[in-house]
Scaffold this motif. Structure first.
Motif, PDB file in Angstrom:
ATOM      1  N   VAL A  31       0.843  -1.199   0.000  1.00 49.17           N
ATOM      2  CA  VAL A  31       0.000   0.000   0.000  1.00 49.17           C
ATOM      3  C   VAL A  31       0.880   1.252   0.000  1.00 49.17           C
ATOM      4  O   VAL A  31       0.621   2.219  -0.734  1.00 49.17           O
ATOM      5  CB  VAL A  31      -0.926  -0.002   1.233  1.00 49.17           C
ATOM      6  CG1 VAL A  31      -1.728   1.303   1.296  1.00 49.17           C
ATOM      7  CG2 VAL A  31      -1.872  -1.195   1.185  1.00 49.17           C
ATOM      8  N   TRP A  32       1.930   1.232   0.806  1.00 46.41           N
ATOM      9  CA  TRP A  32       2.837   2.383   0.900  1.00 46.41           C
ATOM     10  C   TRP A  32       3.577   2.627  -0.418  1.00 46.41           C
ATOM     11  O   TRP A  32       3.703   3.764  -0.866  1.00 46.41           O
ATOM     12  CB  TRP A  32       3.820   2.132   2.040  1.00 46.41           C
ATOM     13  CG  TRP A  32       4.871   3.171   2.197  1.00 46.41           C
ATOM     14  CD1 TRP A  32       4.723   4.424   2.732  1.00 46.41           C
ATOM     15  CD2 TRP A  32       6.233   3.071   1.812  1.00 46.41           C
ATOM     16  NE1 TRP A  32       5.916   5.096   2.713  1.00 46.41           N
ATOM     17  CE2 TRP A  32       6.867   4.293   2.153  1.00 46.41           C
ATOM     18  CE3 TRP A  32       6.998   2.070   1.226  1.00 46.41           C
ATOM     19  CZ2 TRP A  32       8.213   4.529   1.918  1.00 46.41           C
ATOM     20  CZ3 TRP A  32       8.342   2.298   0.995  1.00 46.41           C
ATOM     21  CH2 TRP A  32       8.938   3.514   1.331  1.00 46.41           C
ATOM     22  N   ASN A  34       2.580   1.807  -3.387  1.00 46.27           N
ATOM     23  CA  ASN A  34       1.613   2.310  -4.367  1.00 46.27           C
ATOM     24  C   ASN A  34       1.368   3.805  -4.190  1.00 46.27           C
ATOM     25  O   ASN A  34       1.279   4.555  -5.168  1.00 46.27           O
ATOM     26  CB  ASN A  34       0.299   1.541  -4.233  1.00 46.27           C
ATOM     27  CG  ASN A  34      -0.695   1.909  -5.311  1.00 46.27           C
ATOM     28  OD1 ASN A  34      -0.398   1.862  -6.497  1.00 46.27           O
ATOM     29  ND2 ASN A  34      -1.894   2.289  -4.904  1.00 46.27           N
ATOM     30  N   LYS A  35       1.291   4.260  -2.936  1.00 47.98           N
ATOM     31  CA  LYS A  35       1.110   5.690  -2.674  1.00 47.98           C
ATOM     32  C   LYS A  35       2.322   6.484  -3.147  1.00 47.98           C
ATOM     33  O   LYS A  35       2.190   7.568  -3.715  1.00 47.98           O
ATOM     34  CB  LYS A  35       0.867   5.918  -1.188  1.00 47.98           C
ATOM     35  CG  LYS A  35      -0.497   5.446  -0.690  1.00 47.98           C
ATOM     36  CD  LYS A  35      -0.681   5.763   0.773  1.00 47.98           C
ATOM     37  CE  LYS A  35      -2.067   5.319   1.271  1.00 47.98           C
ATOM     38  NZ  LYS A  35      -2.249   5.603   2.711  1.00 47.98           N
ATOM     39  N   LYS A  36       3.504   5.938  -2.897  1.00 48.03           N
ATOM     40  CA  LYS A  36       4.723   6.606  -3.336  1.00 48.03           C
ATOM     41  C   LYS A  36       4.778   6.690  -4.860  1.00 48.03           C
ATOM     42  O   LYS A  36       5.227   7.685  -5.432  1.00 48.03           O
ATOM     43  CB  LYS A  36       5.949   5.850  -2.815  1.00 48.03           C
ATOM     44  CG  LYS A  36       6.193   6.018  -1.328  1.00 48.03           C
ATOM     45  CD  LYS A  36       6.635   7.429  -1.005  1.00 48.03           C
ATOM     46  CE  LYS A  36       6.999   7.602   0.439  1.00 48.03           C
ATOM     47  NZ  LYS A  36       7.430   8.987   0.746  1.00 48.03           N
ATOM     48  N   GLN A  37       4.325   5.632  -5.509  1.00 45.32           N
ATOM     49  CA  GLN A  37       4.316   5.602  -6.973  1.00 45.32           C
ATOM     50  C   GLN A  37       3.386   6.668  -7.526  1.00 45.32           C
ATOM     51  O   GLN A  37       3.730   7.384  -8.475  1.00 45.32           O
ATOM     52  CB  GLN A  37       3.887   4.218  -7.452  1.00 45.32           C
ATOM     53  CG  GLN A  37       3.782   4.096  -8.963  1.00 45.32           C
ATOM     54  CD  GLN A  37       3.285   2.722  -9.389  1.00 45.32           C
ATOM     55  OE1 GLN A  37       3.420   1.757  -8.659  1.00 45.32           O
ATOM     56  NE2 GLN A  37       2.690   2.650 -10.555  1.00 45.32           N
ATOM     57  N   LEU A  38       2.194   6.805  -6.937  1.00 42.59           N
ATOM     58  CA  LEU A  38       1.230   7.805  -7.394  1.00 42.59           C
ATOM     59  C   LEU A  38       1.744   9.223  -7.147  1.00 42.59           C
ATOM     60  O   LEU A  38       1.438  10.143  -7.904  1.00 42.59           O
ATOM     61  CB  LEU A  38      -0.108   7.604  -6.676  1.00 42.59           C
ATOM     62  CG  LEU A  38      -0.862   6.295  -6.999  1.00 42.59           C
ATOM     63  CD1 LEU A  38      -2.107   6.178  -6.126  1.00 42.59           C
ATOM     64  CD2 LEU A  38      -1.237   6.239  -8.476  1.00 42.59           C
ATOM     65  N   ALA A  39       2.540   9.385  -6.096  1.00 41.12           N
ATOM     66  CA  ALA A  39       3.086  10.704  -5.779  1.00 41.12           C
ATOM     67  C   ALA A  39       4.321  11.038  -6.601  1.00 41.12           C
ATOM     68  O   ALA A  39       4.803  12.167  -6.583  1.00 41.12           O
ATOM     69  CB  ALA A  39       3.427  10.778  -4.293  1.00 41.12           C
ATOM     70  N   ASP A  41       7.291   9.647  -6.167  1.00 41.39           N
ATOM     71  CA  ASP A  41       8.496   9.574  -5.350  1.00 41.39           C
ATOM     72  C   ASP A  41       9.343   8.364  -5.726  1.00 41.39           C
ATOM     73  O   ASP A  41       8.823   7.342  -6.197  1.00 41.39           O
ATOM     74  CB  ASP A  41       8.134   9.491  -3.861  1.00 41.39           C
ATOM     75  CG  ASP A  41       7.400  10.736  -3.381  1.00 41.39           C
ATOM     76  OD1 ASP A  41       7.594  11.799  -4.002  1.00 41.39           O
ATOM     77  OD2 ASP A  41       6.645  10.642  -2.401  1.00 41.39           O
TER      78      ASP A  41
END
Length: 212
Positions: A31-32, A34-39, A41
């Motif tokens: 989950v983390w 995936n969030k980094k990918q969308l941001a 980073d």
């Protein structure tokens, strides 16, 4: 000299069961990531391993039961990371040049300014257009390929670098698309001459440039 150890017939190999807490850590990691990918980073192996170790220790202190407290300490090693990638199909990619060099803050400022402009000038989605270019390497071959286990090497090939430049444009309401622009290095490609093909019959606007 050490001799190879052979497992006797009828003896089953004993595998160590993965602790439940480690499965929870890996779910949180996905989950983390995936969030980094969308941001947008960057996430490296070192960052992931450090995050996994910190979450493991944090969950270990919060979960009840003496069995959890007495578990061996988890080491987010390269071996664990290799297995984690295999289990989750995680893979490494090379960042695209434009995306990697994009100024995120400037883009956010532009979006706000553009929204104010649309509102102040009373533009409707049909009047708002966006265009973008892309390069199409239409002859480029993949750098790698699969070969059978019996083969040891694969004969090389000369990479093709023939590239087309395409420009696409459409409005925000998606009900009007401008005819695509195609830029090629030749003004009259040889294939057109042989087939007596007229450029006006193309579904694109064809233009030429020696550095296309």
């Amino acid at each position: 000299m050490m001799k190879a150890i052979h497992i006797a017939k009828g003896v089953m190999m004993v595998t160590k069961q993965r602790p439940r807490i480690l499965e929870d850590v890996e779910k949180l990691l996905l989950v983390w990531i995936n969030k980094k990918q969308l941001a947008g980073d960057t996430v490296t192996e070192g960052i992931i391993c450090k995050k996994a170790g910190a979450w493991y220790n944090d969950l270990k202190t919060k979960l009840p039961g003496p069995s959890v407290k007495n578990e061996e300490s988890f080491k987010a090693s390269s071996g664990w990371f290799k297995n984690f990638k295999r289990r989750t199909d995680l893979h490494s990619v090379v960042r695209h040049g434009e995306a990697a060099s994009a100024n995120t803050k400037a883009a956010e400022v532009f979006v706000k300014e553009f929204e104010r402009l649309v509102v102040s000038e009373c533009y409707v989605p049909q009047q708002v257009f966006k265009c973008d270019k892309m390069g199409l390497f239409w002859k480029k071959m993949p750098k790698s390929t699969y070969i059978t286990a019996e083969e040891k090497v694969m004969s090389g090939h000369k990479p093709m670098k023939d590239c087309l430049t395409l420009l696409f444009c459409a409005n925000a309401s998606n009900d009007f698309k401008v005819k695509p622009l195609l830029i090629y290095h030749a003004e009259n490609p040889q294939a057109f001459k042989k087939c007596k093909f007229q450029k006006s019959q193309l579904n694109v606007l064809l233009r030429s440039n020696s550095k296309a």
